[in-house]
Scaffold this active site. Sequence first.
Site, mmCIF file in Angstrom:
data_model
loop_
_atom_site.group_PDB
_atom_site.id
_atom_site.type_symbol
_atom_site.label_atom_id
_atom_site.label_comp_id
_atom_site.label_asym_id
_atom_site.label_seq_id
_atom_site.Cartn_x
_atom_site.Cartn_y
_atom_site.Cartn_z
ATOM 1 N N ASP A 1 0.861 -1.184 0.000
ATOM 2 C CA ASP A 1 0.000 0.000 0.000
ATOM 3 C C ASP A 1 0.900 1.238 0.000
ATOM 4 O OD1 ASP A 1 -1.962 1.949 0.492
ATOM 5 O OD2 ASP A 1 -3.134 0.570 1.734
ATOM 6 N N GLU B 1 -6.536 -1.039 -4.291
ATOM 7 C CA GLU B 1 -6.984 0.334 -3.967
ATOM 8 C C GLU B 1 -6.578 1.303 -5.064
ATOM 9 O OE1 GLU B 1 -5.084 2.005 -0.452
ATOM 10 O OE2 GLU B 1 -6.705 3.469 -0.212
ATOM 11 N N HIS C 1 -7.401 10.446 6.149
ATOM 12 C CA HIS C 1 -8.809 10.133 6.390
ATOM 13 C C HIS C 1 -9.511 11.442 6.694
ATOM 14 C CE1 HIS C 1 -8.725 5.682 6.458
ATOM 15 N NE2 HIS C 1 -7.454 5.893 6.713
ATOM 16 N N HIS D 1 -12.095 5.965 1.983
ATOM 17 C CA HIS D 1 -12.152 7.193 2.770
ATOM 18 C C HIS D 1 -11.967 8.416 1.892
ATOM 19 C CE1 HIS D 1 -7.674 6.905 2.566
ATOM 20 N NE2 HIS D 1 -7.946 5.616 2.593
ATOM 21 N N ASP E 1 -3.422 7.372 -2.917
ATOM 22 C CA ASP E 1 -3.370 6.214 -2.018
ATOM 23 C C ASP E 1 -3.746 5.009 -2.873
ATOM 24 O OD1 ASP E 1 -3.610 4.473 0.127
ATOM 25 O OD2 ASP E 1 -5.204 5.589 1.149
ATOM 26 N N GLU F 1 -11.075 1.059 -1.524
ATOM 27 C CA GLU F 1 -10.190 -0.069 -1.220
ATOM 28 C C GLU F 1 -10.905 -1.288 -0.659
ATOM 29 O OE1 GLU F 1 -7.331 0.761 1.969
ATOM 30 O OE2 GLU F 1 -8.239 2.730 2.212
HETATM 31 MN MN MN Z 1 -3.876 2.649 1.097
HETATM 32 MN MN MN Z 2 -6.575 4.095 1.869
#
Ligand code: MN
Ligand code: MN
Length: 308
Positions: free
Chosen positions: A90, A289, A169, A161, A101, A195
Amino acid sequence: MPSGGFDEEALKKHLEAGRIAAKVRDEAVSRIRPGAGLLDICEWVERRIVELGGKPAFPCNISVDSVAAHYTPPPGDETLVPEGSVVKLDVGVQVDGYIADTAVTVSFNPDHDALLEAAREALEAALSVIRPGAKFRDVGRVVEETITRFGFKPIKNLSGHSLGRYLIHAGESIPNTGEPLRFGTFKPGHAYAIEPFATNGAGYVRDSREYYIYAVVKIRAKGLRSFEARLLSEAYSRFRTLPFTARWLLDLGEGKDVVAGLERLVKRRVVHAYPVLVEAAGGLVSQFEHTVFITEDDVVVTTRSTKL
Ligand code: MN
Ligand code: MN
């Protein structure tokens, strides 16, 4: 494309962060193989982000098998990618605080291909329903339907998010299940991380006792020893409120001293620790994601691969 009052600058920087994150993610995949060191992989990822003109938005997360998220190698970590494992990588990149992200899962046992496919298809299904004004719960519905169709469970207490400037977030959660009592819609000018996580376990994660990722929550506290005060002020000046690892503070002291100092700051509640999240029944976990940016009339996936 957006016009009039729309934040072109934000879109441009989201696209730049996304381009870097996608490239680093795709390049990193070939470095993840049994016997490779988790620390080497993450240090490479973080260095490559900087080489390409970005900054890490959070420490490289590399989560193996039933670890779902929030593992980053601590200083000196000697953990290797196990044979036959399922590995999630990630990657977070920020450009002037605008965040991309993105995550990918690789596996070294063909028996787990379907588990990966379930999360990969769930992400594509989610992206296909996102448009300006679309409901968050429609994403949860198609994610759950897709993963269930493969015979797995979505992880219900992990979610996508909203993303804010210097905020991973930003307050809104995009569910991975179709519970009806989830409100909220995708709004123009905003970015979101989508995600899905799939598992052959219980379908939820719990906090482990370990933590390797931190974030500053208060910039001052009384009665700190000078080393902790220094760690706190350096962490805040380097990372603001974004997540960080002890590895990024090793110029201030030995690994074990930095970790111990951060632990005292966590106890004083001036630094937040993110526990490593593990699947409650020890199931294997896959995750994919992407980050999307919503324009007035369209959706841009900022973290798509750009290989030509
Ligand atoms: Mn992530
Ligand atoms: Mn994330």
